[in-house]
Scaffold this active site. Structure first.
Site, PDB file in Angstrom:
ATOM      1  N   HIS A 104       0.864  -1.178   0.000  1.00  4.20           N
ATOM      2  CA  HIS A 104       0.000   0.000   0.000  1.00  4.20           C
ATOM      3  C   HIS A 104       0.907   1.237   0.000  1.00  4.20           C
ATOM      4  O   HIS A 104       2.021   1.182   0.529  1.00  4.20           O
ATOM      5  CB  HIS A 104      -0.839  -0.055   1.282  1.00  4.20           C
ATOM      6  CG  HIS A 104      -1.961   0.923   1.356  1.00  4.20           C
ATOM      7  ND1 HIS A 104      -1.771   2.235   1.694  1.00  4.20           N
ATOM      8  CD2 HIS A 104      -3.288   0.768   1.168  1.00  4.20           C
ATOM      9  CE1 HIS A 104      -2.953   2.858   1.716  1.00  4.20           C
ATOM     10  NE2 HIS A 104      -3.890   1.985   1.395  1.00  4.20           N
ATOM     11  N   ASP A 113       2.899  -4.755   7.831  1.00  5.76           N
ATOM     12  CA  ASP A 113       1.679  -3.966   7.685  1.00  5.76           C
ATOM     13  C   ASP A 113       0.513  -4.941   7.829  1.00  5.76           C
ATOM     14  O   ASP A 113       0.216  -5.706   6.918  1.00  5.76           O
ATOM     15  CB  ASP A 113       1.680  -3.283   6.306  1.00  5.76           C
ATOM     16  CG  ASP A 113       0.316  -2.692   5.946  1.00  5.76           C
ATOM     17  OD1 ASP A 113      -0.600  -2.734   6.790  1.00  5.76           O
ATOM     18  OD2 ASP A 113       0.186  -2.199   4.812  1.00  5.76           O
ATOM     19  N   GLN A 149      -4.759  -5.367   6.966  1.00  4.59           N
ATOM     20  CA  GLN A 149      -5.805  -6.206   6.369  1.00  4.59           C
ATOM     21  C   GLN A 149      -5.926  -7.575   7.020  1.00  4.59           C
ATOM     22  O   GLN A 149      -6.686  -8.415   6.529  1.00  4.59           O
ATOM     23  CB  GLN A 149      -5.532  -6.388   4.867  1.00  4.59           C
ATOM     24  CG  GLN A 149      -5.546  -5.107   4.069  1.00  4.59           C
ATOM     25  CD  GLN A 149      -6.914  -4.434   4.048  1.00  4.59           C
ATOM     26  OE1 GLN A 149      -7.934  -5.041   4.373  1.00  4.59           O
ATOM     27  NE2 GLN A 149      -6.934  -3.174   3.660  1.00  4.59           N
ATOM     28  N   LYS A 204     -10.503  -0.977  10.632  1.00  8.47           N
ATOM     29  CA  LYS A 204     -10.631  -2.105   9.707  1.00  8.47           C
ATOM     30  C   LYS A 204     -10.897  -3.402  10.472  1.00  8.47           C
ATOM     31  O   LYS A 204     -10.940  -4.474   9.882  1.00  8.47           O
ATOM     32  CB  LYS A 204      -9.356  -2.249   8.875  1.00  8.47           C
ATOM     33  CG  LYS A 204      -9.126  -1.089   7.887  1.00  8.47           C
ATOM     34  CD  LYS A 204      -7.956  -1.409   6.981  1.00  8.47           C
ATOM     35  CE  LYS A 204      -7.343  -0.198   6.329  1.00  8.47           C
ATOM     36  NZ  LYS A 204      -8.167   0.402   5.282  1.00  8.47           N
ATOM     37  N   CYS A 248      -4.697   2.808  -3.651  1.00  7.62           N
ATOM     38  CA  CYS A 248      -3.443   3.225  -3.015  1.00  7.62           C
ATOM     39  C   CYS A 248      -2.337   2.203  -3.217  1.00  7.62           C
ATOM     40  O   CYS A 248      -1.540   1.939  -2.307  1.00  7.62           O
ATOM     41  CB  CYS A 248      -3.642   3.488  -1.519  1.00  7.62           C
ATOM     42  SG  CYS A 248      -4.846   4.758  -1.206  1.00  7.62           S
TER      43      CYS A 248
END
Lengths: 400, 159
Positions: free
Chosen positions: A117, A194, A197, A220, A358
């Site tokens: 991202h 990261d 998600q 999220k 993104c």
């Protein structure tokens, strides 16, 4: 509608016809999360860490309780390893800033992946530009996965940091973090994860994953917006230089010298988002009550079903075919631009995202400038995917 | 007419499927992009003498709304002088962005051709930028190629 017994989601209840397929952007909020935030303001609101009155103590207790809750939820060895941020983006900016300034030297190399991202690429790019570091991109394979052999090809002694997403926000690919971690650690480099998600969708334990730091956002994972987490292994966090300056992050300030507070407070300048932390803790309780193993099991069923039914649609290109994937589907329908398709789906009350997500380097690699993304979560079911498929077939006729 | 058909009127879809003056560009052209969605248009003005536009041509990629709007724009601007073209740009942009509460219609007293079929975009605030993409690009180009003497010359405002 839901496969799991998720309890009440007031927004979804108020819009029974809505098929919300934008969970990778943000999830809807369950009733206990909304209630926790409201209750905080009605019963405990005061600034934290600063005053001696009982209300301030209650607020501090709520905020620090949330930190403990996060630590337990992700398997951190101590709540001192939990830094609250505004979200994944701020967490990654913090780590890109402080990690490189503490440990890297001009000429050192940072590896990011082609599926990252922008919020993971740009902070490291900025740090690289300012400090004379180099950025290398770990390419994806034809199936939209990461191959450790490609990392090996890319490797040199100067590589000090590898940063990658746990789950791709475009391809849904679940990356093999433990193997990447062993590879990276055998060569003495840091591994940044990261996890935006993944945390709200699958079992997540930092000690099992083996990364050195992980970033994620509350919104999220069914929690409120405006708060996120940076987890950093304690020995590393202890030595990091500060990111932002302000109240709370200092120990003493005089006209001649400043000393900094201990972690995690050294990295939390200013009044924190207490409401957010309280809401995040409620979201964690909510996720745990559903059992994360079960959530992931259900989501993988949706991932397999979705990949199958979408692949069957003529003139549809589904990007990525990872062996282990989350229910995130990015695609294009031949002859229909992603914005038009998203608009058409909205007229059928199906909410999807369109654009470049993104992740421009990834879209460029896939040969697309924009695409539609449908991303599912615990509130979705196979029927939602069926409605998407029906609408896609109609869309092609409409724009043809 | 349902909501979707207000946006995607037949005339708009026609322009999208068969855009006018869309051809591969060579030589000097400007690129105008919408960074939030990745849409990218390339625009070129073919001049006749120093002040009259023979033709506007474009290529690139975008959604139905941005391509249709670009196609309509090339029709409206071809054959115009620079000042006429700038006036049409100004009016078209106001027309597309028109706040329904405004009493004055920016399209009044000017032939906006097929652009009127794009009025539906006003009901979809997020898509207005698709409709205005080509217009912003060409307006910038028209302004940037004005040579200094003309800009300050008396003949611009004869009265």
């Amino acid at each position: 509608m839901f496969t799991l017994k998720t309890g009440r989601f007031p927004l979804l209840e108020a819009n029974p016809n809505l098929v919300y397929l934008d969970n990778a952007s943000t999830t809807q909020k369950p009733e206990p999360v909304i209630r926790a935030i409201s209750e905080y303001y009605q019963t405990r609101n005061a600034n934290v860490h600063r005053a001696v009155y009982r209300l301030a103590e209650a607020s501090t207790y709520a905020y620090e309780g949330a930190r403990n809750r996060v630590a337990r939820f992700i398997g951190a060895s101590s709540s001192k390893e939990i830094v609250f941020t505004r979200g994944t983006t701020e967490a990654l900016n913090l780590i890109a800033h402080s990690l490189t300034r503490t440990f890297l030297h001009p000429g050192d190399v940072i590896i990011v992946t082609q599926m990252d991202h922008h919020s993971n690429i740009v902070p490291f790019w900025l740090a690289a530009r300012e400090q004379g570091l180099h950025l290398r991109f770990w390419p994806i394979t034809q199936t939209g996965e990461l191959d450790i052999q490609d990392l090996e090809t890319l490797w040199s002694e100067q590589v000090r940091v590898v940063t990658l997403p746990h789950v791709s926000n475009v391809l849904g690919t679940v990356n093999p973090i433990p193997s990447v971690a062993s590879f990276v650690h055998e060569r003495g480099a840091f591994l940044v994860l990261d996890a935006a998600q993944s945390v709200g969708h699958m079992p997540f334990d930092v000690s099992e994953l083996g990364c050195d730091m992980a970033a994620f956002s509350s919104h999220k994972m069914y929690g409120p917006m405006g708060i996120g987490v940076l987890w950093v292994r304690e020995q590393i966090l202890d030595s990091l230089v500060p990111y932002q300056g302000g109240g709370e992050m200092i120990a003493t300030v005089s006209e001649t010298d400043i000393t900094f507070n201990e972690p995690p407070y050294r990295f939390e300048a200013g009044t924190p988002n207490v409401e957010g932390a309280v809401g995040l803790a409620a979201a964690i309780d909510f996720l745990d009550s559903l059992d994360r193993e079960k959530i992931w099991e259900e989501e993988q069923k949706l991932a397999r079903y979705g990949a199958e039914v979408l692949s069957d649609i003529e003139h549809l290109t589904l990007y990525g075919e990872a062996a282990i994937r989350a229910p995130v589907f990015t695609f294009n329908l031949e002859g229909v631009h992603s914005h038009d398709l998203a608009q058409f789906l909205d007229s059928r009350s199906i909410a999807v995202r369109s654009g470049h997500h993104c992740a421009q380097p990834l879209l460029h690699r896939l040969g697309a400038t924009s695409a539609v993304r449908a991303s599912l979560g615990i509130c979705n079911s196979k029927e939602d995917l069926d409605r998407l498929v029906d609408a896609l077939e109609d869309a092609r006729r409409y724009f043809q | 007419m349902n909501e979707l058909d207000i946006l995607y009127q037949e005339l708009i879809l026609q322009h999208y499927k068969h855009p006018r003056n869309r051809e591969p560009l060579s030589g000097n052209f400007i690129i105008h992009e919408n960074p939030s969605c990745g849409d990218s248009l390339r625009l070129q003005i073919e001049w006749e003498g120093s002040d009259r536009i023979r033709r506007v041509v474009f290529d690139g990629h975008g959604c139905a709304i941005s391509i249709a709007s670009a196609s309509i724009m090339t029709e409206l601007l071809s054959g115009r002088t620079r000042l006429e073209a700038l006036e049409i740009c100004k009016r078209s942009l106001s027309y597309l962005r028109r706040d329904p509460r405004d009493s004055m219609d920016p399209g009044e007293g000017i032939d906006l051709g097929d652009l009127r079929a794009l009025a539906g975009v006003r009901q979809f605030p997020l898509r207005v930028k698709c409709a205005t993409l080509a217009w912003h690009g060409i307006e910038k180009e028209l302004k940037s190629t004005i040579s200094t003497p003309k800009l300050v010359g008396k003949d611009l405002n004869p009265r």
